[in-house]
Motif scaffolding. Structure first.
Motif, PDB file in Angstrom:
ATOM      1  N   ALA A  69      16.165 -19.721  -3.907  1.00 14.50           N
ATOM      2  CA  ALA A  69      16.022 -18.412  -4.574  1.00 14.50           C
ATOM      3  C   ALA A  69      14.341 -18.389  -5.185  1.00 14.50           C
ATOM      4  N   VAL A  70      14.072 -19.310  -6.042  1.00  9.93           N
ATOM      5  CA  VAL A  70      12.896 -19.351  -6.538  1.00  9.93           C
ATOM      6  C   VAL A  70      11.739 -19.456  -5.716  1.00  9.93           C
ATOM      7  N   ALA A  71      11.981 -20.251  -4.619  1.00 12.22           N
ATOM      8  CA  ALA A  71      11.046 -20.136  -3.632  1.00 12.22           C
ATOM      9  C   ALA A  71      10.630 -18.906  -3.072  1.00 12.22           C
ATOM     10  N   LEU A  72      11.810 -18.092  -2.765  1.00 14.74           N
ATOM     11  CA  LEU A  72      11.400 -16.946  -1.927  1.00 14.74           C
ATOM     12  C   LEU A  72      10.814 -16.102  -2.783  1.00 14.74           C
ATOM     13  N   VAL A  73      11.134 -15.867  -4.164  1.00 13.12           N
ATOM     14  CA  VAL A  73      10.537 -15.251  -5.111  1.00 13.12           C
ATOM     15  C   VAL A  73       9.066 -15.409  -5.601  1.00 13.12           C
ATOM     16  N   ASN A  74       9.117 -16.585  -5.783  1.00 16.17           N
ATOM     17  CA  ASN A  74       7.509 -17.203  -6.219  1.00 16.17           C
ATOM     18  C   ASN A  74       6.669 -17.214  -5.089  1.00 16.17           C
ATOM     19  N   GLY A  75       7.219 -17.662  -3.845  1.00 20.02           N
ATOM     20  CA  GLY A  75       6.154 -17.419  -2.762  1.00 20.02           C
ATOM     21  C   GLY A  75       5.552 -16.134  -2.232  1.00 20.02           C
ATOM     22  N   THR A  76       6.719 -15.287  -2.407  1.00 17.99           N
ATOM     23  CA  THR A  76       6.235 -13.837  -2.219  1.00 17.99           C
ATOM     24  C   THR A  76       5.404 -13.315  -3.184  1.00 17.99           C
ATOM     25  N   TYR A  77       5.685 -13.496  -4.378  1.00 22.31           N
ATOM     26  CA  TYR A  77       4.841 -12.882  -5.645  1.00 22.31           C
ATOM     27  C   TYR A  77       3.510 -13.554  -5.414  1.00 22.31           C
ATOM     28  N   GLU A  78       3.357 -14.781  -5.442  1.00 23.82           N
ATOM     29  CA  GLU A  78       1.891 -15.510  -5.357  1.00 23.82           C
ATOM     30  C   GLU A  78       1.010 -14.916  -4.455  1.00 23.82           C
ATOM     31  N   GLU A  79       1.873 -14.986  -2.920  1.00 22.12           N
ATOM     32  CA  GLU A  79       0.955 -14.494  -1.975  1.00 22.12           C
ATOM     33  C   GLU A  79       0.492 -13.152  -1.638  1.00 22.12           C
ATOM     34  N   VAL A  80       1.458 -12.365  -2.134  1.00 19.56           N
ATOM     35  CA  VAL A  80       1.256 -10.988  -2.117  1.00 19.56           C
ATOM     36  C   VAL A  80       0.025 -10.377  -2.976  1.00 19.56           C
ATOM     37  N   PHE A  81       0.195 -10.865  -4.195  1.00 19.23           N
ATOM     38  CA  PHE A  81      -1.069 -10.562  -5.178  1.00 19.23           C
ATOM     39  C   PHE A  81      -2.423 -11.351  -4.942  1.00 19.23           C
ATOM     40  N   LEU A  82      -2.142 -12.668  -4.510  1.00 20.06           N
ATOM     41  CA  LEU A  82      -3.582 -13.382  -4.223  1.00 20.06           C
ATOM     42  C   LEU A  82      -4.046 -13.047  -3.192  1.00 20.06           C
ATOM     43  N   LEU A  83      -3.252 -13.178  -2.047  1.00 21.84           N
ATOM     44  CA  LEU A  83      -3.811 -12.844  -0.771  1.00 21.84           C
ATOM     45  C   LEU A  83      -4.041 -11.255  -0.366  1.00 21.84           C
ATOM     46  N   GLY A  84      -2.622 -10.789  -0.449  1.00 24.18           N
ATOM     47  CA  GLY A  84      -2.540  -9.292  -0.044  1.00 24.18           C
ATOM     48  C   GLY A  84      -3.048  -8.231  -0.763  1.00 24.18           C
ATOM     49  N   TYR A  85      -3.505  -8.391  -2.248  1.00 21.89           N
ATOM     50  CA  TYR A  85      -4.266  -7.710  -3.169  1.00 21.89           C
ATOM     51  C   TYR A  85      -5.720  -8.190  -3.235  1.00 21.89           C
ATOM     52  N   LEU A  86      -5.946  -9.439  -3.714  1.00 24.27           N
ATOM     53  CA  LEU A  86      -7.238  -9.907  -4.093  1.00 24.27           C
ATOM     54  C   LEU A  86      -8.143 -10.350  -2.759  1.00 24.27           C
ATOM     55  N   VAL A  87      -7.505 -11.146  -2.060  1.00 30.68           N
ATOM     56  CA  VAL A  87      -8.324 -11.532  -0.800  1.00 30.68           C
ATOM     57  C   VAL A  87      -8.643 -10.318   0.325  1.00 30.68           C
ATOM     58  N   ARG A  88      -7.484  -9.664   0.151  1.00 31.23           N
ATOM     59  CA  ARG A  88      -7.768  -8.123   1.323  1.00 31.23           C
ATOM     60  C   ARG A  88      -8.772  -7.402   0.629  1.00 31.23           C
ATOM     61  N   GLY A  89      -8.526  -7.235  -0.990  1.00 32.50           N
ATOM     62  CA  GLY A  89      -9.489  -6.223  -1.289  1.00 32.50           C
ATOM     63  C   GLY A  89     -10.958  -6.492  -1.531  1.00 32.50           C
ATOM     64  N   PHE A  90     -11.188  -7.695  -1.589  1.00 28.15           N
ATOM     65  CA  PHE A  90     -12.544  -8.144  -1.691  1.00 28.15           C
ATOM     66  C   PHE A  90     -13.199  -8.687  -0.501  1.00 28.15           C
ATOM     67  N   SER A  91     -12.402  -9.069   0.784  1.00 28.13           N
ATOM     68  CA  SER A  91     -12.905  -9.338   1.910  1.00 28.13           C
ATOM     69  C   SER A  91     -13.990  -8.493   2.598  1.00 28.13           C
ATOM     70  N   THR A  92     -13.541  -7.036   2.271  1.00 26.78           N
ATOM     71  CA  THR A  92     -14.836  -6.277   2.949  1.00 26.78           C
ATOM     72  C   THR A  92     -16.141  -6.301   2.337  1.00 26.78           C
ATOM     73  N   TYR A  93     -16.095  -6.814   0.992  1.00 23.19           N
ATOM     74  CA  TYR A  93     -17.480  -7.040   0.160  1.00 23.19           C
ATOM     75  C   TYR A  93     -17.900  -8.585   0.532  1.00 23.19           C
ATOM     76  N   SER A  94     -17.209  -9.440   0.404  1.00 23.15           N
ATOM     77  CA  SER A  94     -17.776 -10.828   0.507  1.00 23.15           C
ATOM     78  C   SER A  94     -16.410 -11.717   0.585  1.00 23.15           C
ATOM     79  N   ARG A  95     -16.418 -12.450   1.906  1.00 27.60           N
ATOM     80  CA  ARG A  95     -15.103 -13.196   2.084  1.00 27.60           C
ATOM     81  C   ARG A  95     -15.271 -14.444   1.109  1.00 27.60           C
ATOM     82  N   SER A  96     -16.332 -14.828   1.147  1.00 28.43           N
ATOM     83  CA  SER A  96     -16.438 -16.112   0.211  1.00 28.43           C
ATOM     84  C   SER A  96     -15.968 -15.895  -1.319  1.00 28.43           C
ATOM     85  N   PHE A  97     -16.531 -14.525  -1.859  1.00 26.71           N
ATOM     86  CA  PHE A  97     -16.083 -14.098  -3.010  1.00 26.71           C
ATOM     87  C   PHE A  97     -14.314 -13.971  -3.270  1.00 26.71           C
ATOM     88  N   ALA A  98     -14.024 -13.247  -2.029  1.00 32.06           N
ATOM     89  CA  ALA A  98     -12.539 -12.987  -1.940  1.00 32.06           C
ATOM     90  C   ALA A  98     -11.768 -14.370  -2.087  1.00 32.06           C
TER      91      ALA A  98
END
Length: 219
Positions: free
Chosen positions: A134-163
């Protein structure tokens, strides 16, 4: 991408989401890093109760963060991992790549290191299988959604290295409690999933890889 939301997130928005989703975890991790390993581990390891607490915290924080993003007309559908058999298989392969990357990141620094905090914590952990999954499902989704889906996706059009760098910095900060080798392992994992996401824009395989990384050490 929705025309309602700029490719590069507003800096105030980014700071708000990072604070909401990871602020408490970063504070707790940094505070724990200043405590002696033996004293830190005396509080016990992970348990069913601590996993329930973590699940409730992450679900609550995710709800607040999503409400903030919705109020700013953010395209929330882009943050949803889409489960699939193919994505699950990709995630399993991705997990083994992250293991190799983490091993390569840790090896140059592992000689002569004292016992790491994460080792002491894991040795005292007593969670049961349903709570681990249960914690693996919630924690894995939570972290990757906001770290990758939000931060990396959001900044990748500006600078992939910065993202990638910003995402890795946040990931590193809330894992400081694991000790130097634990942090290096996390950096190896984070770099691999970030590069994979930038190339494919697929979130579900990264969630699967994260879930396996959370589950297998307990087995």
């Amino acid at each position: 991408m929705s025309s309602q939301h700029k490719p590069v997130p507003n800096l105030f928005e980014v700071a708000s989401i990072i604070t909401i989703c990871f602020g408490w975890f970063i504070y707790s991790s940094v505070a724990a890093a200043g405590i002696d390993v033996q004293e830190r581990s005396s509080g016990g390891g992970f348990s069913d109760a601590s996993f329930v607490y973590l699940i409730l915290m992450e679900l609550s924080m995710a709800a607040v963060a999503l409400l903030v993003l919705r109020s700013r007309s953010y395209p929330l559908s882009t943050l949803l991992p889409v489960p699939s058999i193919e994505g699950t298989m990709m995630g399993m392969v991705l997990y083994f790549v992250t293991v190799l990357a983490s091993w390569m990141a840790v090896m140059p620094f592992s000689a002569g290191h004292a016992t790491q905090p994460i080792t002491e914590i894991m040795n005292q952990s007593t969670p049961t299988l349903p709570y681990i999954f249960a914690v693996a499902l919630v924690n894995g989704t939570y972290e990757e959604v906001f770290l990758l889906g939000y931060l990396v996706r959001g900044f990748s059009t500006y600078s992939r290295s910065f993202a990638i760098g910003l995402s890795l910095l946040v990931r590193l900060l809330y894992h400081i409690y694991q000790g130097p080798l634990g942090v290096m392992s996390v950096v190896g994992f984070g770099l691999v999933v970030s590069l994979f996401y930038l190339r494919t824009r697929l979130l579900w395989p990264t969630v699967v890889a994260h879930m396996l990384g959370d589950i297998l050490p307990f087995l």
